[in-house]
Design a protein around this motif. Structure first.
Motif, PDB file in Angstrom:
ATOM      1  N   LEU A   5      36.029  29.272  43.026  1.00 32.01           N
ATOM      2  CA  LEU A   5      35.986  30.319  42.012  1.00 32.01           C
ATOM      3  C   LEU A   5      37.368  30.941  41.887  1.00 32.01           C
ATOM      4  O   LEU A   5      38.117  30.998  42.863  1.00 32.01           O
ATOM      5  N   PRO A   6      37.719  31.396  40.694  1.00 27.55           N
ATOM      6  CA  PRO A   6      39.023  32.051  40.575  1.00 27.55           C
ATOM      7  C   PRO A   6      39.069  33.312  41.434  1.00 27.55           C
ATOM      8  O   PRO A   6      38.108  34.069  41.485  1.00 27.55           O
ATOM      9  N   ALA A   7      40.173  33.485  42.118  1.00 29.33           N
ATOM     10  CA  ALA A   7      40.313  34.646  43.003  1.00 29.33           C
ATOM     11  C   ALA A   7      40.589  35.894  42.174  1.00 29.33           C
ATOM     12  O   ALA A   7      41.412  35.889  41.263  1.00 29.33           O
ATOM     13  N   LYS A   8      39.870  36.954  42.508  1.00 27.55           N
ATOM     14  CA  LYS A   8      40.126  38.238  41.858  1.00 27.55           C
ATOM     15  C   LYS A   8      41.262  38.927  42.603  1.00 27.55           C
ATOM     16  O   LYS A   8      41.323  38.876  43.831  1.00 27.55           O
ATOM     17  N   PRO A   9      42.165  39.546  41.876  1.00 28.26           N
ATOM     18  CA  PRO A   9      43.253  40.244  42.576  1.00 28.26           C
ATOM     19  C   PRO A   9      42.709  41.450  43.344  1.00 28.26           C
ATOM     20  O   PRO A   9      41.777  42.112  42.904  1.00 28.26           O
ATOM     21  N   VAL A  10      43.281  41.677  44.486  1.00 29.21           N
ATOM     22  CA  VAL A  10      42.904  42.843  45.281  1.00 29.21           C
ATOM     23  C   VAL A  10      43.645  44.042  44.699  1.00 29.21           C
ATOM     24  O   VAL A  10      44.871  44.036  44.590  1.00 29.21           O
ATOM     25  N   LEU A  11      42.898  45.040  44.297  1.00 29.78           N
ATOM     26  CA  LEU A  11      43.508  46.221  43.693  1.00 29.78           C
ATOM     27  C   LEU A  11      43.803  47.251  44.770  1.00 29.78           C
ATOM     28  O   LEU A  11      42.928  47.638  45.535  1.00 29.78           O
ATOM     29  N   THR A  12      45.044  47.643  44.848  1.00 35.46           N
ATOM     30  CA  THR A  12      45.435  48.686  45.795  1.00 35.46           C
ATOM     31  C   THR A  12      46.097  49.822  45.025  1.00 35.46           C
ATOM     32  O   THR A  12      46.612  49.635  43.932  1.00 35.46           O
ATOM     33  N   GLU A  13      46.051  50.968  45.613  1.00 36.91           N
ATOM     34  CA  GLU A  13      46.757  52.115  45.057  1.00 36.91           C
ATOM     35  C   GLU A  13      47.484  52.805  46.199  1.00 36.91           C
ATOM     36  O   GLU A  13      47.162  52.605  47.361  1.00 36.91           O
TER      37      GLU A  13
END
Length: 125
Positions: A5-13
């Motif tokens: 499956l396409p990897a979802k980007p890990v969202l960081t703040e």
């Protein structure tokens, strides 16, 4: 055969961790937390929280000299701290108390994972 499956980007703040600790003496290596560390969303809010705590730190039993130093930092020294945090560097303030103990406030930038729920706007993107 496995399907990837396409990897979802890990969202960081960006977050800022504020810690307040107390050492029994200037030679002590064991820090005792004064309160639970907290993560604040902006550098300005982290420095503001630190300023408020330093202004009310006279209850720790600071000497008059250290109390004057703390007030001076809360009035003007915080600008340097804000600049350090905005450039990605940690900052802090340390005072020696009348009892020989040492109190230390520190803020350091840290990446925080952004938590999402199924109904959050970014979850569907």
């Amino acid at each position: 055969m496995s399907v990837q499956l396409p990897a979802k980007p890990v969202l960081t703040e960006q977050g800022y961790l504020l810690t307040v600790v107390r050492y029994a003496s200037q030679n002590s290596s064991r820090a005792v937390p004064v309160e639970a560390p907290c993560v604040l969303p902006t550098a300005r809010s982290a420095v503001r929280a630190m300023r408020v705590q330093i202004r009310t730190a006279h209850v720790f039993g600071m000497t008059p000299r250290e109390n004057a130093r703390a007030v001076e930092w809360a009035e003007s020294g915080w600008l340097y701290a804000l600049g350090l945090l905005n450039s990605g560097h940690p900052c802090g303030f340390t005072v020696a108390l009348g009892s020989g103990a040492v109190a230390e406030w520190s803020v350091r930038p840290l990446p925080c994972l952004e938590l999402q729920t199924a109904d959050s706007p970014r979850a569907s993107a």
